[in-house]
Scaffold this motif. Structure first.
Motif, PDB file in Angstrom:
ATOM      1  N   SER A   1      37.038  69.034  37.109  1.00  0.00           N
ATOM      2  CA  SER A   1      35.595  69.306  37.231  1.00  0.00           C
ATOM      3  C   SER A   1      34.826  68.020  37.537  1.00  0.00           C
ATOM      4  N   LYS A   2      35.441  66.880  37.301  1.00  0.00           N
ATOM      5  CA  LYS A   2      34.746  65.595  37.404  1.00  0.00           C
ATOM      6  C   LYS A   2      35.011  64.967  38.776  1.00  0.00           C
TER       7      LYS A   2
ATOM      8  N   ALA B   1      37.571  72.960  36.554  1.00  0.00           N
ATOM      9  CA  ALA B   1      39.007  73.105  36.798  1.00  0.00           C
ATOM     10  C   ALA B   1      39.774  72.038  36.033  1.00  0.00           C
TER      11      ALA B   1
ATOM     12  N   SER C   1      40.431  66.631  33.849  1.00  0.00           N
ATOM     13  CA  SER C   1      39.373  67.590  34.095  1.00  0.00           C
ATOM     14  C   SER C   1      39.029  67.390  35.562  1.00  0.00           C
TER      15      SER C   1
ATOM     16  N   THR D   1      41.119  61.404  33.592  1.00  0.00           N
ATOM     17  CA  THR D   1      39.937  61.973  34.249  1.00  0.00           C
ATOM     18  C   THR D   1      39.004  60.903  34.822  1.00  0.00           C
ATOM     19  N   PHE D   2      38.776  59.825  34.059  1.00  0.00           N
ATOM     20  CA  PHE D   2      37.769  58.833  34.461  1.00  0.00           C
ATOM     21  C   PHE D   2      38.238  57.928  35.607  1.00  0.00           C
TER      22      PHE D   2
ATOM     23  N   SER E   1      40.211  75.213  33.511  1.00  0.00           N
ATOM     24  CA  SER E   1      39.332  74.115  33.089  1.00  0.00           C
ATOM     25  C   SER E   1      40.205  72.983  32.569  1.00  0.00           C
ATOM     26  N   GLY E   2      39.582  71.838  32.357  1.00  0.00           N
ATOM     27  CA  GLY E   2      40.311  70.726  31.751  1.00  0.00           C
ATOM     28  C   GLY E   2      40.785  71.101  30.353  1.00  0.00           C
ATOM     29  N   MET E   3      39.943  71.815  29.601  1.00  0.00           N
ATOM     30  CA  MET E   3      40.332  72.207  28.246  1.00  0.00           C
ATOM     31  C   MET E   3      41.514  73.171  28.267  1.00  0.00           C
TER      32      MET E   3
ATOM     33  N   LEU F   1      30.121  64.585  34.567  1.00  0.00           N
ATOM     34  CA  LEU F   1      30.266  63.276  35.200  1.00  0.00           C
ATOM     35  C   LEU F   1      31.154  63.393  36.429  1.00  0.00           C
TER      36      LEU F   1
ATOM     37  N   ASP G   1      45.109  61.362  29.602  1.00  0.00           N
ATOM     38  CA  ASP G   1      43.951  62.012  30.222  1.00  0.00           C
ATOM     39  C   ASP G   1      43.321  60.962  31.142  1.00  0.00           C
TER      40      ASP G   1
ATOM     41  N   TYR H   1      37.002  62.438  24.523  1.00  0.00           N
ATOM     42  CA  TYR H   1      36.106  63.501  24.952  1.00  0.00           C
ATOM     43  C   TYR H   1      35.837  64.464  23.790  1.00  0.00           C
TER      44      TYR H   1
HETATM   45  C1  LIG Z   1      35.259  66.969  30.922  1.00  0.00           C
HETATM   46  C2  LIG Z   1      36.442  66.380  30.285  1.00  0.00           C
HETATM   47  C3  LIG Z   1      37.437  67.190  29.725  1.00  0.00           C
HETATM   48  C4  LIG Z   1      37.316  68.698  29.684  1.00  0.00           C
HETATM   49  O1  LIG Z   1      37.381  69.278  30.945  1.00  0.00           O
HETATM   50  P1  LIG Z   1      36.618  70.642  31.371  1.00  0.00           P
HETATM   51  O2  LIG Z   1      36.947  70.766  32.806  1.00  0.00           O
HETATM   52  O3  LIG Z   1      35.161  70.436  31.094  1.00  0.00           O
HETATM   53  O4  LIG Z   1      37.185  71.729  30.529  1.00  0.00           O
HETATM   54  C5  LIG Z   1      38.553  66.567  29.193  1.00  0.00           C
HETATM   55  N1  LIG Z   1      38.698  65.221  29.202  1.00  0.00           N
HETATM   56  C6  LIG Z   1      37.748  64.414  29.715  1.00  0.00           C
HETATM   57  C7  LIG Z   1      37.960  62.942  29.696  1.00  0.00           C
HETATM   58  C8  LIG Z   1      36.604  64.954  30.279  1.00  0.00           C
HETATM   59  O5  LIG Z   1      35.666  64.149  30.778  1.00  0.00           O
END
Ligand SMILES: *Cc1c(COP(=O)(O)O)cnc(C)c1O
Length: 381
Positions: free
Chosen positions: A198-199, A209, A196, A176-177, A77-79, A327, A174, A102
């Motif tokens: 997952s996004k 992931a 993350s 992610t966005f 996961s991202g975490m 998201l 990070d 986050y």
């Molecule tokens: C969702 C998110 C995370 C955590 O990731 P997971 O895959 O849910 O564990 C960390 N940072 C940001 C910016 C996120 O949006």
């Protein structure tokens, strides 16, 4: 080397030439825990799937290439990815962190890592003076969200990376966005990126992931040691799903961003909307900076309605748009940060950050923008 191919091309190539035996176009799912040794003291390069798995490696190589780093790492996961990175630090180390980050990351830092002697200071990382002021003698790291959540503040990664270099701190972004399609922090001087996946990377709201990319080999060695020691690795099936999602990263981001631009402009004109936070709008404070460092503005929008009662109305009455956390996927989602994603942040901090009872967040998907706007319009009525 004639330079890199474009991200959109490289994303499609992930895993493409992996299986030289059969020529399979997609990387096979190597659903195996262990690997036979060809002889005493010999290895195929794979021994045990926690230490390395070919499907996971195809993903790790792929994200490293997109991010222009030297090595990638995939986590459950991202975490789990962020946890692994925090283990690079030691008791007594101090990190400077984006304040409107986050919620899960904030919880991890405050409720888990603080107990182990790490110290955190939260600042507005779009304000260089505030970041500089937060650095202390024992500051060993800066953890910054390239675009913050939920208020979409823009950090100057290039300037922050220089500051980190001067002060001997690791610069962790990070991203992610924005994803490597829109922003590549390692090219701007950062040491590590984390996602993350997952996004936007997996992109279909179907997999959880995390990914990490290191810029330099020495740091990559340390991260690999931690990934293998802690073992929060991504399994082969999920690695395959993330690769499958990433192949369409560029066209999804293009469409999502185009939709977000239209919706943000529409919301800005709406009489029941008080404020719109979208970096693609020319009046957004980070607009020019993001334009100079990134290839786009992403597809996250935060907006304030005029009355708290309108929050519940929008969450309940939108039909095409789902009221759900998370998201970055193809489906448009709406969330209420104060009660959901940011519930673990102390109320007084939420208040200062502007995460209030009239703030909503949209993750804009790939549907037709007209349909999304019509859905919001009927929910407002
Ligand atoms: C969702 C998110 C995370 C955590 O990731 P997971 O895959 O849910 O564990 C960390 N940072 C940001 C910016 C996120 O949006």
């Amino acid at each position: 080397m004639g330079g890199y191919m474009k991200i959109s091309t490289q994303a499609v190539q992930i895993g493409l030439d992996w299986d030289t035996r059969t020529g399979a176009v997609t990387v096979p799912i190597y659903q195996t825990a262990t690997f036979r040794h060809p002889g005493l003291g010999q290895s195929t390069g794979y021994d045990y799937s926690r230490s390395g798995n070919p499907t996971r490696q195809a993903l790790e190589d792929g994200i490293a290439r997109l991010d222009r780093g030297c090595r990638g790492f995939a986590y459950a996961s991202g975490m789990a990815a962020i946890t692994n990175l925090l283990l690079l630090f030691q008791r007594g180390d101090h990190l400077v962190v984006t304040e409107d980050l986050y919620g899960g990351t904030y919880r991890l830092f405050e409720q888990v890592f603080q107990q182990y002697g790490l110290e955190f200071t939260y600042v507005d990382t779009s304000d260089m003076a505030a970041v500089k002021g937060a650095f202390k003698a024992n500051t060993r790291g800066l953890f910054v969200e390239s675009l913050t959540n939920p208020l979409l503040k823009v950090a100057d990664i290039r300037a922050l990376a220089i500051l980190c270099k001067e002060r001997g701190a690791l610069c962790i972004v990070d991203n992610t966005f924005l994803t490597p399609y829109l922003l590549r922090p390692l090219e701007l001087g950062a040491d590590i990126t984390v996602y993350s996946a997952s996004k936007y990377l997996a992109g279909h709201n179907d997999t959880v992931a995390g990914l990490v990319v290191a810029k330099a080999p020495q740091l990559a060695e340390k991260i690999y040691f931690l990934q293998n020691s802690v073992g929060a690795v991504l399994g082969p099936q999920d690695s395959w799903l993330v690769i499958r999602g990433m192949k369409t990263l560029a066209i999804r981001m293009d469409r999502q961003e185009a939709n977000a631009g239209r919706i943000a402009a529409w919301l800005q004109r709406h009489p029941l909307v008080a404020k719109v936070h979208y970096p693609g709008l020319s009046d957004h404070p980070g607009h020019a900076l993001l334009q100079s460092e990134a290839a786009g503005f992403g597809a996250m929008i935060a907006f304030e309605v005029k009355e708290p009662a309108q929050v519940e109305q929008l969450l309940m009455k939108t039909q095409l748009i789902s009221f759900a956390e998370s998201l970055g996927g193809v489906e448009t989602l709406i969330t209420f940060p104060e009660a959901q994603t940011h519930a673990d942040i102390k109320p007084e901090i939420r208040k200062r950050l502007g995460i209030n009872n009239v703030l909503l967040r949209l993750s804009v998907g790939i549907e037709d923008a007209d349909d999304l706007i019509a859905d919001l319009e009927q929910a407002f009525e």
